[in-house]
Each structure stands twice: as structure tokens, then as C-alpha cells.
Design a protein around this motif. Structure first.
Motif, PDB file in Angstrom:
ATOM      1  N   MET A  63      84.507 -47.852  25.905  1.00 50.80           N
ATOM      2  CA  MET A  63      85.615 -47.333  26.668  1.00 50.80           C
ATOM      3  C   MET A  63      85.033 -46.616  27.892  1.00 50.80           C
ATOM      4  N   GLU A  64      85.752 -46.686  29.011  1.00 54.75           N
ATOM      5  CA  GLU A  64      85.293 -46.062  30.242  1.00 54.75           C
ATOM      6  C   GLU A  64      86.179 -44.878  30.618  1.00 54.75           C
ATOM      7  N   CYS A  65      85.615 -43.961  31.380  1.00 55.17           N
ATOM      8  CA  CYS A  65      86.312 -42.771  31.856  1.00 55.17           C
ATOM      9  C   CYS A  65      87.478 -43.173  32.756  1.00 55.17           C
ATOM     10  N   TYR A  66      88.637 -42.606  32.511  1.00 59.23           N
ATOM     11  CA  TYR A  66      89.834 -42.921  33.285  1.00 59.23           C
ATOM     12  C   TYR A  66      89.682 -42.490  34.747  1.00 59.23           C
ATOM     13  N   ASP A  67      89.219 -41.262  34.988  1.00 58.37           N
ATOM     14  CA  ASP A  67      89.074 -40.776  36.360  1.00 58.37           C
ATOM     15  C   ASP A  67      88.037 -41.572  37.139  1.00 58.37           C
ATOM     16  N   CYS A  68      86.958 -41.949  36.495  1.00 63.57           N
ATOM     17  CA  CYS A  68      85.936 -42.763  37.165  1.00 63.57           C
ATOM     18  C   CYS A  68      86.496 -44.147  37.497  1.00 63.57           C
ATOM     19  N   ALA A  69      87.245 -44.726  36.577  1.00 55.34           N
ATOM     20  CA  ALA A  69      87.827 -46.052  36.812  1.00 55.34           C
ATOM     21  C   ALA A  69      88.766 -46.027  38.017  1.00 55.34           C
ATOM     22  N   LEU A  70      89.525 -44.945  38.185  1.00 58.08           N
ATOM     23  CA  LEU A  70      90.411 -44.826  39.341  1.00 58.08           C
ATOM     24  C   LEU A  70      89.618 -44.765  40.644  1.00 58.08           C
ATOM     25  N   ALA A  71      88.399 -44.221  40.579  1.00 59.77           N
ATOM     26  CA  ALA A  71      87.551 -44.093  41.759  1.00 59.77           C
ATOM     27  C   ALA A  71      86.654 -45.317  41.957  1.00 59.77           C
ATOM     28  N   GLY A  72      86.793 -46.322  41.097  1.00 60.57           N
ATOM     29  CA  GLY A  72      85.989 -47.529  41.203  1.00 60.57           C
ATOM     30  C   GLY A  72      84.591 -47.394  40.624  1.00 60.57           C
ATOM     31  N   GLU A  73      84.363 -46.357  39.820  1.00 61.65           N
ATOM     32  CA  GLU A  73      83.068 -46.134  39.170  1.00 61.65           C
ATOM     33  C   GLU A  73      83.170 -46.524  37.700  1.00 61.65           C
ATOM     34  N   HIS A  74      82.022 -46.639  37.050  1.00 57.27           N
ATOM     35  CA  HIS A  74      81.988 -47.021  35.635  1.00 57.27           C
ATOM     36  C   HIS A  74      81.088 -46.057  34.877  1.00 57.27           C
ATOM     37  N   ARG A  75      81.707 -45.193  34.100  1.00 54.95           N
ATOM     38  CA  ARG A  75      80.970 -44.268  33.229  1.00 54.95           C
ATOM     39  C   ARG A  75      81.562 -44.347  31.833  1.00 54.95           C
ATOM     40  N   THR A  76      80.713 -44.222  30.851  1.00 55.22           N
ATOM     41  CA  THR A  76      81.121 -44.294  29.454  1.00 55.22           C
ATOM     42  C   THR A  76      81.833 -43.014  29.033  1.00 55.22           C
ATOM     43  N   CYS A 103      84.440 -38.979  30.853  1.00 54.97           N
ATOM     44  CA  CYS A 103      82.979 -38.974  30.785  1.00 54.97           C
ATOM     45  C   CYS A 103      82.492 -37.520  30.776  1.00 54.97           C
ATOM     46  N   ALA A 104      81.187 -37.329  30.631  1.00 53.41           N
ATOM     47  CA  ALA A 104      80.623 -35.980  30.609  1.00 53.41           C
ATOM     48  C   ALA A 104      80.866 -35.251  31.931  1.00 53.41           C
ATOM     49  N   HIS A 105      80.951 -35.980  33.028  1.00 54.60           N
ATOM     50  CA  HIS A 105      81.179 -35.373  34.340  1.00 54.60           C
ATOM     51  C   HIS A 105      82.599 -34.814  34.472  1.00 54.60           C
ATOM     52  N   LEU A 163      89.135 -30.907  27.453  1.00 63.70           N
ATOM     53  CA  LEU A 163      90.142 -31.182  28.465  1.00 63.70           C
ATOM     54  C   LEU A 163      89.523 -32.004  29.584  1.00 63.70           C
ATOM     55  N   CYS A 164      90.301 -32.947  30.126  1.00 55.61           N
ATOM     56  CA  CYS A 164      89.840 -33.691  31.288  1.00 55.61           C
ATOM     57  C   CYS A 164      89.872 -32.755  32.500  1.00 55.61           C
ATOM     58  N   ASP A 165      89.256 -33.172  33.588  1.00 52.95           N
ATOM     59  CA  ASP A 165      89.168 -32.342  34.786  1.00 52.95           C
ATOM     60  C   ASP A 165      90.552 -31.949  35.303  1.00 52.95           C
ATOM     61  N   ARG A 166      91.486 -32.880  35.317  1.00 46.98           N
ATOM     62  CA  ARG A 166      92.826 -32.612  35.847  1.00 46.98           C
ATOM     63  C   ARG A 166      93.573 -31.575  35.006  1.00 46.98           C
ATOM     64  N   CYS A 167      93.559 -31.735  33.692  1.00 52.49           N
ATOM     65  CA  CYS A 167      94.253 -30.776  32.821  1.00 52.49           C
ATOM     66  C   CYS A 167      93.576 -29.402  32.856  1.00 52.49           C
TER      67      CYS A 167
END
Length: 67
Positions: A1-14, A27-29, A57-61
Motif C-alpha cells: 500500500m502507498e501513502c495517500y498524500d504522496c500519491a496525490l503529489a505523484g510520489e511513491h512511498r510505502t 508514510c513515515a514522512h 494521525l496523518c499530516d492533514r489531521c
């Protein structure tokens, strides 16, 4: 599974965790881990647990709760 926020930015992090508030994979970031004190129902004696629980919590929340 990939990070939702990274996917929105066109990046791929686990993903390393799921946000407790919105359920987004992060992701950890983008993930914030905080301690949370657990409480028991009001009974005679100790009300708060001695060991804190972990809350993710994710960064946004995290920003929404601390704004």
C-alpha cells in the motif's frame, strides 16, 4: 500500500500506518505519532492508566487538530 498524500503529489512511498481520524494510509514522512493517556470508568482508585497508548494521525489531521 502507498501513502495517500504522496500519491496525490505523484510520489511513491510505502505506508507505515493508518490515520486514526480519517483512515488515510500514510508514510513515515506524513505520519505523526503521539501519546494518549487512557482513562478507566470512574471507580474508586486509579483512573488513568500508567502506560500511554500510541495515536497515529496523518499530516492533514494533525495540522487540523493543532490549528
Amino acid at each position: 500500500m502507498e501513502c495517500y498524500d504522496c500519491a496525490l503529489a505523484g510520489e511513491h512511498r510505502t505506508t507505515v500506518g493508518i490515520c486514526r481520524s480519517c483512515g488515510a494510509a500514510s508514510c513515515a514522512h506524513h505520519l505523526h505519532a503521539t501519546d494518549r493517556t487512557l482513562r478507566r470508568p470512574a471507580n474508586p482508585g486509579v483512573v488513568e492508566r500508567t502506560n500511554p497508548a500510541r495515536r497515529l494521525l496523518c499530516d492533514r489531521c494533525h495540522r487540523a487538530e493543532h490549528s
